[in-house]
Design a protein around this motif. Structure first.
Motif, PDB file in Angstrom:
ATOM      1  N   GLY A  80       0.798  -1.215   0.000  1.00 32.14           N
ATOM      2  CA  GLY A  80       0.000   0.000   0.000  1.00 32.14           C
ATOM      3  C   GLY A  80       0.825   1.256   0.000  1.00 32.14           C
ATOM      4  O   GLY A  80       1.859   1.323  -0.652  1.00 32.14           O
ATOM      5  N   PHE A  81       0.357   2.276   0.726  1.00 29.36           N
ATOM      6  CA  PHE A  81       1.010   3.583   0.812  1.00 29.36           C
ATOM      7  C   PHE A  81       1.238   4.143  -0.587  1.00 29.36           C
ATOM      8  O   PHE A  81       2.348   4.331  -1.049  1.00 29.36           O
ATOM      9  N   LEU A  82       0.108   4.378  -1.238  1.00 26.10           N
ATOM     10  CA  LEU A  82       0.088   4.709  -2.665  1.00 26.10           C
ATOM     11  C   LEU A  82      -0.251   6.176  -2.931  1.00 26.10           C
ATOM     12  O   LEU A  82      -0.523   6.539  -4.069  1.00 26.10           O
ATOM     13  N   THR A  83      -0.212   7.026  -1.917  1.00 25.37           N
ATOM     14  CA  THR A  83      -0.746   8.379  -2.096  1.00 25.37           C
ATOM     15  C   THR A  83       0.310   9.453  -2.368  1.00 25.37           C
ATOM     16  O   THR A  83      -0.033  10.642  -2.413  1.00 25.37           O
ATOM     17  N   ALA A  84       1.563   9.060  -2.544  1.00 22.53           N
ATOM     18  CA  ALA A  84       2.603  10.070  -2.780  1.00 22.53           C
ATOM     19  C   ALA A  84       2.227  10.961  -3.957  1.00 22.53           C
ATOM     20  O   ALA A  84       1.681  10.502  -4.962  1.00 22.53           O
ATOM     21  N   ALA A  85       2.534  12.262  -3.807  1.00 20.11           N
ATOM     22  CA  ALA A  85       2.169  13.228  -4.840  1.00 20.11           C
ATOM     23  C   ALA A  85       3.300  13.412  -5.853  1.00 20.11           C
ATOM     24  O   ALA A  85       3.082  13.947  -6.936  1.00 20.11           O
ATOM     25  N   LEU A  97      -3.079  11.185   3.678  1.00 24.40           N
ATOM     26  CA  LEU A  97      -2.853  12.410   2.926  1.00 24.40           C
ATOM     27  C   LEU A  97      -1.350  12.617   2.783  1.00 24.40           C
ATOM     28  O   LEU A  97      -0.603  12.380   3.743  1.00 24.40           O
ATOM     29  N   PRO A  98      -0.906  13.086   1.620  1.00 20.59           N
ATOM     30  CA  PRO A  98       0.541  13.259   1.436  1.00 20.59           C
ATOM     31  C   PRO A  98       1.207  14.062   2.556  1.00 20.59           C
ATOM     32  O   PRO A  98       2.338  13.748   2.943  1.00 20.59           O
ATOM     33  N   ASP A  99       0.520  15.049   3.116  1.00 19.74           N
ATOM     34  CA  ASP A  99       1.132  15.860   4.181  1.00 19.74           C
ATOM     35  C   ASP A  99       1.262  15.126   5.508  1.00 19.74           C
ATOM     36  O   ASP A  99       1.988  15.582   6.392  1.00 19.74           O
ATOM     37  N   PHE A 100       0.540  14.029   5.672  1.00 22.10           N
ATOM     38  CA  PHE A 100       0.454  13.427   7.007  1.00 22.10           C
ATOM     39  C   PHE A 100       0.710  11.928   7.058  1.00 22.10           C
ATOM     40  O   PHE A 100       0.795  11.353   8.133  1.00 22.10           O
ATOM     41  N   SER A 101       0.826  11.282   5.914  1.00 22.70           N
ATOM     42  CA  SER A 101       0.900   9.822   5.893  1.00 22.70           C
ATOM     43  C   SER A 101       2.171   9.309   6.553  1.00 22.70           C
ATOM     44  O   SER A 101       3.268   9.801   6.292  1.00 22.70           O
ATOM     45  N   VAL A 102       2.026   8.294   7.402  1.00 21.39           N
ATOM     46  CA  VAL A 102       3.193   7.594   7.929  1.00 21.39           C
ATOM     47  C   VAL A 102       3.781   6.751   6.798  1.00 21.39           C
ATOM     48  O   VAL A 102       3.189   6.615   5.730  1.00 21.39           O
ATOM     49  N   SER A 103       4.939   6.202   7.037  1.00 17.01           N
ATOM     50  CA  SER A 103       5.579   5.350   6.036  1.00 17.01           C
ATOM     51  C   SER A 103       5.185   3.903   6.261  1.00 17.01           C
ATOM     52  O   SER A 103       4.804   3.519   7.358  1.00 17.01           O
ATOM     53  N   ALA A 149       6.114  12.897   7.379  1.00 18.29           N
ATOM     54  CA  ALA A 149       5.644  13.420   6.106  1.00 18.29           C
ATOM     55  C   ALA A 149       6.033  14.885   6.001  1.00 18.29           C
ATOM     56  O   ALA A 149       6.198  15.566   7.002  1.00 18.29           O
ATOM     57  N   THR A 150       6.215  15.364   4.780  1.00 22.09           N
ATOM     58  CA  THR A 150       6.490  16.780   4.590  1.00 22.09           C
ATOM     59  C   THR A 150       5.386  17.392   3.746  1.00 22.09           C
ATOM     60  O   THR A 150       4.828  16.739   2.869  1.00 22.09           O
ATOM     61  N   ALA A 151       5.066  18.652   4.012  1.00 23.35           N
ATOM     62  CA  ALA A 151       3.941  19.307   3.339  1.00 23.35           C
ATOM     63  C   ALA A 151       4.207  19.495   1.848  1.00 23.35           C
ATOM     64  O   ALA A 151       5.304  19.848   1.442  1.00 23.35           O
ATOM     65  N   VAL A 152       3.195  19.230   1.049  1.00 22.45           N
ATOM     66  CA  VAL A 152       3.275  19.446  -0.402  1.00 22.45           C
ATOM     67  C   VAL A 152       2.032  20.212  -0.842  1.00 22.45           C
ATOM     68  O   VAL A 152       1.044  20.273  -0.107  1.00 22.45           O
ATOM     69  N   ALA A 153       2.079  20.767  -2.045  1.00 20.91           N
ATOM     70  CA  ALA A 153       0.903  21.457  -2.580  1.00 20.91           C
ATOM     71  C   ALA A 153      -0.243  20.458  -2.716  1.00 20.91           C
ATOM     72  O   ALA A 153      -0.058  19.352  -3.219  1.00 20.91           O
ATOM     73  N   GLY A 154      -1.411  20.832  -2.266  1.00 23.32           N
ATOM     74  CA  GLY A 154      -2.562  19.928  -2.343  1.00 23.32           C
ATOM     75  C   GLY A 154      -2.457  18.759  -1.395  1.00 23.32           C
ATOM     76  O   GLY A 154      -3.163  17.773  -1.538  1.00 23.32           O
ATOM     77  N   GLY A 155      -1.580  18.871  -0.416  1.00 25.75           N
ATOM     78  CA  GLY A 155      -1.316  17.750   0.481  1.00 25.75           C
ATOM     79  C   GLY A 155      -2.459  17.415   1.423  1.00 25.75           C
ATOM     80  O   GLY A 155      -2.430  16.386   2.084  1.00 25.75           O
ATOM     81  N   LYS A 156      -3.461  18.300   1.513  1.00 22.39           N
ATOM     82  CA  LYS A 156      -4.632  17.998   2.338  1.00 22.39           C
ATOM     83  C   LYS A 156      -5.841  17.622   1.484  1.00 22.39           C
ATOM     84  O   LYS A 156      -6.924  17.414   2.035  1.00 22.39           O
ATOM     85  N   ASP A 157      -5.662  17.552   0.186  1.00 18.44           N
ATOM     86  CA  ASP A 157      -6.796  17.279  -0.711  1.00 18.44           C
ATOM     87  C   ASP A 157      -7.067  15.773  -0.751  1.00 18.44           C
ATOM     88  O   ASP A 157      -6.371  15.015  -1.424  1.00 18.44           O
TER      89      ASP A 157
END
Lengths: 303, 303
Positions: B67-72, B106-112, B122-130
């Motif tokens: 899993g862990f498929l949400t990377a932006a 969410l990309p901004d918050f997902s654990v590994s 996680a590090t903040a990215v554009a649209g990271g809460k979408d």
């Protein structure tokens, strides 16, 4: 520059302030509305509360909370109906048409109505873990309350709570479920509240907000953030908008597209925030609202 | 008297045991299956793990987790695909067709991915809460993984996680959403797991379990309880069946009615349980399974 015409701060956000202090703070902040919990009303008594509210010139955006309708026994059900009728009369006296309904948890685990943090102990009953049955009881009690609510011009506003509270606070977990519950009843009698903390994760949120808008059921838009990590007391994991995981731009846009242009209430349960100076809390709420919430509540013109 | 033919204990339930110890405990308990986490496999290396499993005579019911498929970002997406392909090959080597997929937050918050308790920042990215965007990325990555899974005869088993983990672990929050994600793909390639802890609150659970059964998508039934109050670390709020709020009778009946008669896996993250003697944990799981779970998994004959 926001005029804060539509911002309302709920007394639960400044839990330690008295009703008089909360009203004064809201007036000083230039707000036109305030959201009330019944504990603040009870502290001074209804009559005094009504006088204080009138003197403040503020409009009460909602009264929190009625509900707790899942009791399995006749005595518990009668007590719930009596308490909700009292809440309806309090709302009417305080000049608001909206009573927020937290419907209650599983009979074996539900906290009692009352203070922000619930309290009270549940005792095990037969079928006390059956969530399908508990949900049916909510529908049954709601039907019993609707005539009284209509008679007094107060709307029962169903609040779907985050599923992490399904056992102890509300077996009502999604906006879609709230709309199904509301459907048999007139829109003047039963509405729904969209509280970002509770519903932000819902895969059908956009669709259900649109449905709620089309049905004329959106009675309130409540905003606060969902903080991570979840607080040790999960009830207190709310935060100032911007401090957590919620995308207020998307949800705000969906609410606006659904035609809602009413009051936006900020209700935050958070031990750290409760310990801040009240004025600092109000200032932060205003700043975050102006930056993160209000800009997205403009309905885009078609074409 | 249960024969425990279908009971499988996941290594996460006895987290501190080594793979060899977990296998030995399961054999001694008369079980035929075991559920594995990849950390236990990694501790000894895949080759040794395969030998140990073969020597035990146990069937691996599932491998957790892909899993862990949400990377932006492209690099994150490529890393996720590589890790999932490795997991598919591990599952195949270990003799299981089921790889459990925790899709990521969410990309901004997902654990590994990795250990039971995640880790990583996680590090903040554009649209990271979408969350809508994050869910679309899951669908996109899943489509990229399906051919590889089919080629190796391993099923990607989508696990809806409780909405309290939507930001940091899985934007996949309901069984209905999992089935929508699975729908475009062959049943041999994409399944779903019904984990009581994650889905017990869902108002559409009965309907979605029936839908999952009719579509041939139920790859696993996982059981543990949802404890109250929620643990200070919300990840660890699982309990032995019977210790929390879940009605195993209703859910078990729905799973049986949906035609599922496969392995039942017990996966409990709970600090107190991790600190008990392993044999005591296994004995308690067996007793609770025989009392609260197995009796409801009998499909009632029509008429």
């Amino acid at each position: 520059m926001s005029t804060f015409e539509k911002l309302s701060i709920n007394t639960a956000t400044i839990k330690k302030a008295s009703l008089a202090e909360a009203l004064e703070l809201s007036v000083a902040a230039g707000l036109k509305h305030i959201g009330l919990w019944r504990d603040k009303v009870a502290e001074v008594g209804l009559e005094t509360a009504v006088e204080l509210v009138k003197a403040s010139g503020l409009q009460v955006s909602s009264l929190c909370r009625g509900g707790f309708l899942t009791a399995a026994d006749g005595a518990g059900q009668a007590a719930a109906l009596a308490d909700n009728k009292a809440a309806i009369l309090e709302a009417k006296a305080l000049g608001t048409t909206e009573i927020i309904m937290v419907v209650g948890g599983l009979p074996d685990f539900s906290v009692s109505p009352g203070a922000v943090d619930g309290g009270g102990e549940a005792t095990a009953v037969a079928g006390g873990k059956d969530i399908v049955l508990a949900r049916q009881r909510v529908a049954d009690r709601l039907a019993e309350l609707v005539p009284f609510a209509l008679e007094h011009g107060v709307r029962l506003v169903l609040e779907p709570l985050h599923p992490m509270y399904a056992a102890d606070r509300a077996v009502l977990s999604t906006l879609g479920q709230a709309l199904d519950l509301a459907a048999p009843h007139p829109v003047e009698a039963v509405g729904v509240v969209v509280d970002t903390f509770h519903v932000w994760w819902d895969p059908s949120l956009r669709e259900q907000i649109a449905r709620a808008g089309a049905a004329g059921r959106i009675a309130s838009y409540q905003v606060c953030d969902f903080n991570l990590p979840i607080a040790a007391d999960a009830l207190l994991s709310r935060g100032f908008m911007g401090d957590g995981v919620i995308d207020f731009a998307s949800i705000g846009q969906w609410v606006a597209e659904a035609g809602y242009n009413g009051v936006v209430e900020v209700e935050i349960f958070n031990e750290d925030i409760w310990n801040l100076p009240y004025a600092q809390v109000v200032d932060t709420v205003k700043a975050r609202y102006a930056e993160l919430v209000e800009p997205h509540l403009v309905r885009e013109l078609a074409g």
